[in-house]
Design a protein around this motif. Structure first.
Motif, PDB file in Angstrom:
ATOM      1  N   THR A   4       0.826  -1.210   0.000  1.00  0.00           N
ATOM      2  CA  THR A   4       0.000   0.000   0.000  1.00  0.00           C
ATOM      3  C   THR A   4       0.862   1.263   0.000  1.00  0.00           C
ATOM      4  O   THR A   4       1.986   1.252   0.518  1.00  0.00           O
ATOM      5  CB  THR A   4      -0.928   0.037   1.231  1.00  0.00           C
ATOM      6  OG1 THR A   4      -0.136   0.035   2.422  1.00  0.00           O
ATOM      7  CG2 THR A   4      -1.867  -1.157   1.241  1.00  0.00           C
ATOM      8  N   GLY A  62      -4.073  -5.804  -0.085  1.00  0.00           N
ATOM      9  CA  GLY A  62      -3.612  -4.453  -0.353  1.00  0.00           C
ATOM     10  C   GLY A  62      -4.220  -3.873  -1.616  1.00  0.00           C
ATOM     11  O   GLY A  62      -4.430  -2.656  -1.720  1.00  0.00           O
ATOM     12  N   SER A 117      -7.480  -1.712  -1.207  1.00  0.00           N
ATOM     13  CA  SER A 117      -7.247  -0.281  -0.996  1.00  0.00           C
ATOM     14  C   SER A 117      -6.741   0.378  -2.271  1.00  0.00           C
ATOM     15  O   SER A 117      -7.054   1.538  -2.549  1.00  0.00           O
ATOM     16  CB  SER A 117      -6.241  -0.066   0.133  1.00  0.00           C
ATOM     17  OG  SER A 117      -6.730  -0.573   1.348  1.00  0.00           O
TER      18      SER A 117
END
Length: 370
Positions: A125, A238, A241
């Motif tokens: 991220t 991840g 997101s």
């Protein structure tokens, strides 16, 4: 529109650390390794040898500082400025990697992440979760970067204490519960709807093979289920997101986690373990029935996640402590992603209710770490 789905490249294999230099050489001739004391000790010798074999000098090995705090980020930036370092290598868990993501952003350096545990999706991220030097949640730092390269050595993850993997499952479970809640406030797009679909698949994967993956660590046997869970925790979650952005960020579960960090007794409980309890409290806030919560708690019991305050070291709270928990939790950025306004009283009631349901399902004897 700008979308950062995840790291530039993700590679996972048994014994991968011995080959690390063949991939890192694309980023320069000098490197600095930054991580925790244990993680740096685990990777440094093999990494240094692999780098040397590929013409790369590991010039410095630095401790990240123990917390992903502004003070540690500033210290590392000052330490590395003008040091002729081409590439930064982060190793360890989420806080170590988050710290170096912010440092790499400020120094404008390529970043390679070598996770030594599968406990969060930090390696995939472009944000850093900030804490105080004492471990209390501060906020989300967006002046951070996703790594250009993530190298995951399955053998290293296997040799870490099983509790880290369990915590990783807890943190990753929240992707589904928080994403499907936070997206209610957003206008549907191809990106956020893709994020919801991935989050749903992540949830089903954890339920289907989470127990087998945990048993793989306990028996020290690298299995397909184990490696699938590693990939799910570190990379696939991840990407939720990444695709969803601010439409599909964390919500009530992480806000309650952050609120609970004001109590020093929970600092011995890992991030994903506290988040797992936060999921239960979020569901209570959403008026989920006890009958609907119990199957999820049964899964927690199967793999070893906490589902009561007692299991996280919180034996009792005074009225003023309850009030402080409620007041702080509603100020956490994550809570604003809930599709309704949340008051301190709602937080207190939800945490109490989740704890009551959880305590009703506690075994007579708790696992030793609890």
């Amino acid at each position: 529109m700008k979308v950062t789905v995840g790291p530039g490249q993700y590679i996972r294999n048994i014994g991968l650390l011995k080959e690390a230099g063949t991939y890192i050489k694309n980023f320069g001739k000098t490197a600095a390794l930054i991580g925790g004391h244990n993680s740096s000790e685990i990777v440094e010798v093999s990494l240094r040898n692999s780098l040397l074999e590929n013409g790369i000098l590991l010039k410095q090995t630095l401790w990240y500082g123990g917390e992903s705090s502004r003070a540690n980020i500033d210290r590392l930036v000052a330490e590395l400025t003008d040091k002729n370092i081409d590439v930064l290598i982060a190793t360890g868990g989420g806080k170590a990697i988050d710290t170096v993501k912010a440092v790499a952003y400020r120094l404008n350096k390529p970043l390679v992440a070598i996770p030594t545990i599968a406990a969060t999706c930090a390696a995939a991220t472009p944000i850093t979760i900030l804490y105080s030097n004492e471990g209390e949640f501060i906020g989300i730092e967006r002046r951070a970067k996703a790594p250009e390269l993530v190298l995951v050595d399955s053998e290293i993850i296997m040799n870490a204490p099983v509790r880290y993997l369990i915590a990783g499952i807890g943190d990753t479970l929240a992707k589904w519960f928080e994403t499907k809640t936070s997206v209610k406030k957003a206008v549907p797009t191809v990106f956020n709807q893709t994020a919801v679909a991935i989050a749903g698949q992540v949830y089903q994967t954890l339920l289907q093979i989470g127990k087998e993956a945990v048993n793989s660590v306990r028996t020290r046997k690298v299995t397909k289920e184990f490696e699938d869970i590693i990939d799910t925790i570190i990379l696939v979650s991840g990407s939720v997101s990444g695709y969803g952005g601010d439409d599909c960020r964390t919500a009530g579960a992480h806000a309650i986690y952050s609120g609970l960090t004001i109590f020093p007794e929970v600092h011995q409980t890992y991030h994903g373990e506290i988040v797992a309890f936060g999921i239960l409290a979020q569901l209570c806030m959403e008026k989920t029935s006890e009958d609907e919560l119990k199957p999820l708690i049964n899964f927690y019991q199967e793999i070893g996640l906490p589902y009561s305050l007692k299991q996280m070291g919180v034996r009792s709270l005074t009225d003023s402590q309850w009030q402080k928990l409620g007041e702080i939790t509603v100020t956490i950025e994550d809570m604003a992603n809930m599709p309704f306004e949340v008051t301190p009283e709602m937080v207190i009631e939800a945490v109490r209710q989740a704890d009551k349901i959880g305590k009703g399902m506690l075994p007579a004897v708790l696992p030793t770490w609890q």
